[in-house]
Design a protein around this motif. Structure first.
Motif, PDB file in Angstrom:
ATOM      1  N   MET A  23       0.824  -1.212   0.000  1.00 32.43           N
ATOM      2  CA  MET A  23       0.000   0.000   0.000  1.00 32.43           C
ATOM      3  C   MET A  23       0.857   1.260   0.000  1.00 32.43           C
ATOM      4  SD  MET A  23      -3.269  -0.900   2.400  1.00 32.43           S
ATOM      5  CE  MET A  23      -2.327  -1.517   3.781  1.00 32.43           C
ATOM      6  N   TRP A  24       1.954   1.243   0.726  1.00 31.25           N
ATOM      7  CA  TRP A  24       2.844   2.397   0.769  1.00 31.25           C
ATOM      8  C   TRP A  24       3.468   2.649  -0.605  1.00 31.25           C
ATOM      9  CZ3 TRP A  24       3.551   6.454   3.650  1.00 31.25           C
ATOM     10  CH2 TRP A  24       4.691   7.210   3.483  1.00 31.25           C
ATOM     11  N   CYS A  25       3.888   1.573  -1.265  1.00 34.62           N
ATOM     12  CA  CYS A  25       4.459   1.726  -2.611  1.00 34.62           C
ATOM     13  C   CYS A  25       3.415   2.240  -3.597  1.00 34.62           C
ATOM     14  CB  CYS A  25       5.038   0.398  -3.088  1.00 34.62           C
ATOM     15  SG  CYS A  25       6.534  -0.097  -2.232  1.00 34.62           S
ATOM     16  N   ALA A  26       2.163   1.784  -3.470  1.00 34.75           N
ATOM     17  CA  ALA A  26       1.100   2.282  -4.349  1.00 34.75           C
ATOM     18  C   ALA A  26       0.830   3.753  -4.076  1.00 34.75           C
ATOM     19  CB  ALA A  26      -0.165   1.456  -4.150  1.00 34.75           C
ATOM     20  N   TYR A  27       0.887   4.141  -2.830  1.00 38.94           N
ATOM     21  CA  TYR A  27       0.686   5.542  -2.468  1.00 38.94           C
ATOM     22  C   TYR A  27       1.793   6.414  -3.045  1.00 38.94           C
ATOM     23  CZ  TYR A  27       0.289   9.707   0.437  1.00 38.94           C
ATOM     24  OH  TYR A  27       0.181  10.991   0.874  1.00 38.94           O
ATOM     25  N   ARG A  28       3.018   5.889  -3.091  1.00 37.30           N
ATOM     26  CA  ARG A  28       4.160   6.631  -3.615  1.00 37.30           C
ATOM     27  C   ARG A  28       4.334   6.458  -5.118  1.00 37.30           C
ATOM     28  NH1 ARG A  28       6.214  10.334  -0.553  1.00 37.30           N
ATOM     29  NH2 ARG A  28       8.310   9.901  -1.232  1.00 37.30           N
ATOM     30  N   ASN A  29       3.352   5.865  -5.803  1.00 35.54           N
ATOM     31  CA  ASN A  29       3.330   5.665  -7.256  1.00 35.54           C
ATOM     32  C   ASN A  29       4.439   4.752  -7.770  1.00 35.54           C
ATOM     33  OD1 ASN A  29       1.024   7.147  -7.776  1.00 35.54           O
ATOM     34  ND2 ASN A  29       2.169   9.071  -7.836  1.00 35.54           N
ATOM     35  N   HIS A  30       4.796   3.743  -6.995  1.00 35.13           N
ATOM     36  CA  HIS A  30       5.700   2.682  -7.438  1.00 35.13           C
ATOM     37  C   HIS A  30       4.841   1.435  -7.659  1.00 35.13           C
ATOM     38  CE1 HIS A  30       9.217   5.062  -6.473  1.00 35.13           C
ATOM     39  NE2 HIS A  30       8.679   5.329  -5.291  1.00 35.13           N
ATOM     40  N   LEU A  31       4.090   1.446  -8.758  1.00 37.07           N
ATOM     41  CA  LEU A  31       3.068   0.433  -8.938  1.00 37.07           C
ATOM     42  C   LEU A  31       3.635  -0.960  -9.174  1.00 37.07           C
ATOM     43  CD1 LEU A  31       0.413   2.359 -11.025  1.00 37.07           C
ATOM     44  CD2 LEU A  31       0.471   1.910  -8.568  1.00 37.07           C
ATOM     45  N   SER A  32       4.718  -1.086  -9.902  1.00 36.35           N
ATOM     46  CA  SER A  32       5.264  -2.420 -10.147  1.00 36.35           C
ATOM     47  C   SER A  32       5.775  -3.047  -8.847  1.00 36.35           C
ATOM     48  CB  SER A  32       6.381  -2.362 -11.194  1.00 36.35           C
ATOM     49  OG  SER A  32       7.436  -1.539 -10.741  1.00 36.35           O
ATOM     50  N   THR A  33       6.399  -2.257  -7.993  1.00 36.38           N
ATOM     51  CA  THR A  33       6.848  -2.756  -6.699  1.00 36.38           C
ATOM     52  C   THR A  33       5.652  -3.095  -5.820  1.00 36.38           C
ATOM     53  OG1 THR A  33       8.762  -1.307  -6.881  1.00 36.38           O
ATOM     54  CG2 THR A  33       8.344  -2.282  -4.740  1.00 36.38           C
ATOM     55  N   SER A  34       4.613  -2.295  -5.904  1.00 39.82           N
ATOM     56  CA  SER A  34       3.398  -2.550  -5.135  1.00 39.82           C
ATOM     57  C   SER A  34       2.757  -3.869  -5.548  1.00 39.82           C
ATOM     58  CB  SER A  34       2.423  -1.408  -5.335  1.00 39.82           C
ATOM     59  OG  SER A  34       1.226  -1.660  -4.672  1.00 39.82           O
ATOM     60  N   TYR A  35       2.672  -4.120  -6.850  1.00 41.01           N
ATOM     61  CA  TYR A  35       2.117  -5.384  -7.333  1.00 41.01           C
ATOM     62  C   TYR A  35       2.959  -6.563  -6.872  1.00 41.01           C
ATOM     63  CZ  TYR A  35      -0.943  -2.734 -10.449  1.00 41.01           C
ATOM     64  OH  TYR A  35      -1.897  -1.887 -10.958  1.00 41.01           O
ATOM     65  N   LEU A  36       4.258  -6.387  -6.868  1.00 43.45           N
ATOM     66  CA  LEU A  36       5.149  -7.459  -6.424  1.00 43.45           C
ATOM     67  C   LEU A  36       4.895  -7.807  -4.956  1.00 43.45           C
ATOM     68  CD1 LEU A  36       7.666  -9.279  -6.955  1.00 43.45           C
ATOM     69  CD2 LEU A  36       8.989  -7.388  -6.016  1.00 43.45           C
ATOM     70  N   PHE A  37       4.849  -6.805  -4.090  1.00 45.31           N
ATOM     71  CA  PHE A  37       4.617  -7.064  -2.671  1.00 45.31           C
ATOM     72  C   PHE A  37       3.217  -7.623  -2.426  1.00 45.31           C
ATOM     73  CE2 PHE A  37       8.324  -4.364  -1.882  1.00 45.31           C
ATOM     74  CZ  PHE A  37       8.957  -5.124  -0.906  1.00 45.31           C
ATOM     75  N   PHE A  38       2.232  -7.141  -3.178  1.00 46.30           N
ATOM     76  CA  PHE A  38       0.887  -7.680  -3.025  1.00 46.30           C
ATOM     77  C   PHE A  38       0.839  -9.149  -3.441  1.00 46.30           C
ATOM     78  CE2 PHE A  38      -3.365  -8.569  -4.683  1.00 46.30           C
ATOM     79  CZ  PHE A  38      -4.099  -8.373  -3.526  1.00 46.30           C
ATOM     80  N   GLY A  39       1.487  -9.481  -4.545  1.00 47.89           N
ATOM     81  CA  GLY A  39       1.529 -10.878  -4.998  1.00 47.89           C
ATOM     82  C   GLY A  39       2.221 -11.786  -4.001  1.00 47.89           C
ATOM     83  N   VAL A  40       3.323 -11.313  -3.442  1.00 45.58           N
ATOM     84  CA  VAL A  40       4.029 -12.111  -2.439  1.00 45.58           C
ATOM     85  C   VAL A  40       3.160 -12.294  -1.203  1.00 45.58           C
ATOM     86  CG1 VAL A  40       6.016 -12.136  -0.881  1.00 45.58           C
ATOM     87  CG2 VAL A  40       6.325 -11.516  -3.271  1.00 45.58           C
ATOM     88  N   SER A  41       2.448 -11.260  -0.793  1.00 46.69           N
ATOM     89  CA  SER A  41       1.588 -11.387   0.388  1.00 46.69           C
ATOM     90  C   SER A  41       0.435 -12.356   0.129  1.00 46.69           C
ATOM     91  CB  SER A  41       1.057 -10.030   0.820  1.00 46.69           C
ATOM     92  OG  SER A  41       0.153  -9.528  -0.116  1.00 46.69           O
ATOM     93  N   VAL A  42      -0.103 -12.382  -1.083  1.00 48.80           N
ATOM     94  CA  VAL A  42      -1.162 -13.341  -1.413  1.00 48.80           C
ATOM     95  C   VAL A  42      -0.621 -14.763  -1.379  1.00 48.80           C
ATOM     96  CG1 VAL A  42      -2.659 -14.148  -3.285  1.00 48.80           C
ATOM     97  CG2 VAL A  42      -2.575 -11.728  -2.716  1.00 48.80           C
TER      98      VAL A  42
END
Length: 51
Positions: free
Chosen positions: A13-32
């Motif tokens: 969520m922090w990466c998405a807030y800071r507009n680092h969408l590819s990193t955000s997707y990566l962390f979300f995928g790992v958390s899933v």
């Protein structure tokens, strides 16, 4: 282990807030993936209940 999942989601969520969408997707995928592994671990664990 559960706190690791929440930490990964917070980082996503922090990466998405800071507009680092590819990193955000990566962390979300790992958390899933970690969440599904943790669910499978608990769903297949046998209960030792003696009635």
């Amino acid at each position: 282990m559960m706190s690791l999942i929440f930490l990964l989601l917070f980082i996503a969520m922090w990466c998405a807030y800071r507009n680092h969408l590819s990193t955000s997707y990566l962390f979300f995928g790992v958390s899933v993936i970690v969440g599904l592994y943790w669910f499978h671990h608990h769903a297949t664990d046998s209960l030792s209940i003696l009635l």
